[in-house]
Design a protein around this motif. Structure first.
Motif, mmCIF file in Angstrom:
data_model
loop_
_atom_site.group_PDB
_atom_site.id
_atom_site.type_symbol
_atom_site.label_atom_id
_atom_site.label_comp_id
_atom_site.label_asym_id
_atom_site.label_seq_id
_atom_site.Cartn_x
_atom_site.Cartn_y
_atom_site.Cartn_z
ATOM 1 N N UNK A 76 18.218 2.336 -11.543
ATOM 2 C CA UNK A 76 18.637 2.224 -10.141
ATOM 3 C C UNK A 76 19.886 3.060 -9.916
ATOM 4 N N UNK A 77 19.845 3.876 -8.883
ATOM 5 C CA UNK A 77 20.957 4.757 -8.572
ATOM 6 C C UNK A 77 21.946 4.125 -7.615
ATOM 7 N N UNK A 78 23.056 4.796 -7.425
ATOM 8 C CA UNK A 78 24.112 4.356 -6.534
ATOM 9 C C UNK A 78 23.630 4.448 -5.087
ATOM 10 N N UNK A 79 23.687 3.352 -4.358
ATOM 11 C CA UNK A 79 23.200 3.305 -2.978
ATOM 12 C C UNK A 79 24.032 4.162 -2.027
ATOM 13 N N UNK A 80 25.193 4.624 -2.455
ATOM 14 C CA UNK A 80 25.973 5.539 -1.615
ATOM 15 C C UNK A 80 25.187 6.823 -1.366
ATOM 16 N N UNK A 81 24.318 7.187 -2.289
ATOM 17 C CA UNK A 81 23.478 8.370 -2.112
ATOM 18 C C UNK A 81 22.444 8.148 -1.008
ATOM 19 N N UNK A 82 21.889 6.947 -0.938
ATOM 20 C CA UNK A 82 20.959 6.630 0.144
ATOM 21 C C UNK A 82 21.686 6.683 1.484
ATOM 22 N N UNK A 83 22.930 6.228 1.499
ATOM 23 C CA UNK A 83 23.711 6.255 2.736
ATOM 24 C C UNK A 83 23.936 7.688 3.220
ATOM 25 N N UNK A 84 24.150 8.618 2.295
ATOM 26 C CA UNK A 84 24.308 10.035 2.658
ATOM 27 C C UNK A 84 23.053 10.522 3.392
ATOM 28 N N UNK A 85 21.891 10.208 2.841
ATOM 29 C CA UNK A 85 20.622 10.655 3.428
ATOM 30 C C UNK A 85 20.369 9.965 4.762
ATOM 31 N N UNK A 86 20.590 8.668 4.816
ATOM 32 C CA UNK A 86 20.357 7.923 6.046
ATOM 33 C C UNK A 86 21.308 8.365 7.163
ATOM 34 N N UNK A 87 22.539 8.704 6.805
ATOM 35 C CA UNK A 87 23.474 9.211 7.816
ATOM 36 C C UNK A 87 22.990 10.538 8.390
ATOM 37 N N UNK A 88 22.440 11.405 7.530
ATOM 38 C CA UNK A 88 21.864 12.655 8.036
ATOM 39 C C UNK A 88 20.728 12.358 9.025
ATOM 40 N N UNK A 89 19.807 11.477 8.633
ATOM 41 C CA UNK A 89 18.662 11.172 9.487
ATOM 42 C C UNK A 89 19.088 10.525 10.806
#
Length: 174
Positions: free
Chosen positions: A47-60
């Motif tokens: 499981x990776x750091x969810x901060x990376x998902x936040x980066x992608x979701x902020x872009x979207x």
């Protein structure tokens, strides 16, 4: 009473054996499995750091809001972006021009997320965020449409370096 106790004890013992059998299958090392295919990337992930998902979701979110330049601040200076019949490799600024033109064709955009997963591959030192969602939009003529997406996004040092949109077009049942 003895019959009931015996029956209850039998059920408990069978249940314990069944649970032990199922748990032992979970602990089989993956390197001992004989997969019918080999992977190019590997299957050793955590499981990776969810901060990376936040980066992608902020872009979207910024894309949905029509703020392409703001959203692309989440991208590295040089990026790869692929989609259905589209491949781009170059600067973030040039990608902004392309995405702005596409987004300008739409009046509204909505994204309905099923889920996302952040996976870290220690062997590669890579973090991928995979998203499952449906995008719905209305274009300037009033036509509404939608696509089902599974996006795979490579994030390095808090920036998106590779964005792969994988789409499924809905087929009419008529």
């Amino acid at each position: 009473m003895v019959k009931t106790s015996f029956l209850l004890l039998s059920i408990i013992l069978l249940s314990a054996c069944y649970q032990k059998k199922n748990k032992s299958n979970d602990n089989i090392p993956t390197d001992s499995l004989n997969y019918p295919f080999k992977t190019n990337y590997g299957i050793n992930w955590v499981k990776g750091d969810e901060k990376n998902a936040l980066v992608v979701l902020n872009y979207l979110k910024k894309y949905v809001d029509g703020d392409i330049k703001g959203g692309l601040q989440n991208f590295a200076d040089t990026v790869i972006f692929t989609s259905d019949n589209f491949y781009y490799e170059g600067t973030r600024d040039s990608l902004a021009i392309i995405l702005s033109a596409e987004r300008a064709k739409q009046v509204t955009v909505l994204k309905d997320f099923e889920t996302w997963l952040t996976a870290y591959y220690p062997d590669k030192d890579d973090t991928w965020v995979t998203l499952w969602y449906t995008e719905k939009w209305t274009d300037k003529t009033g036509k509404q449409d939608s696509l089902n997406y599974i996006d795979d996004v490579l994030v390095k040092d808090g920036k998106i370096v590779k964005y792969q949109e994988n789409v499924r077009h809905y087929v009419s049942k008529e």
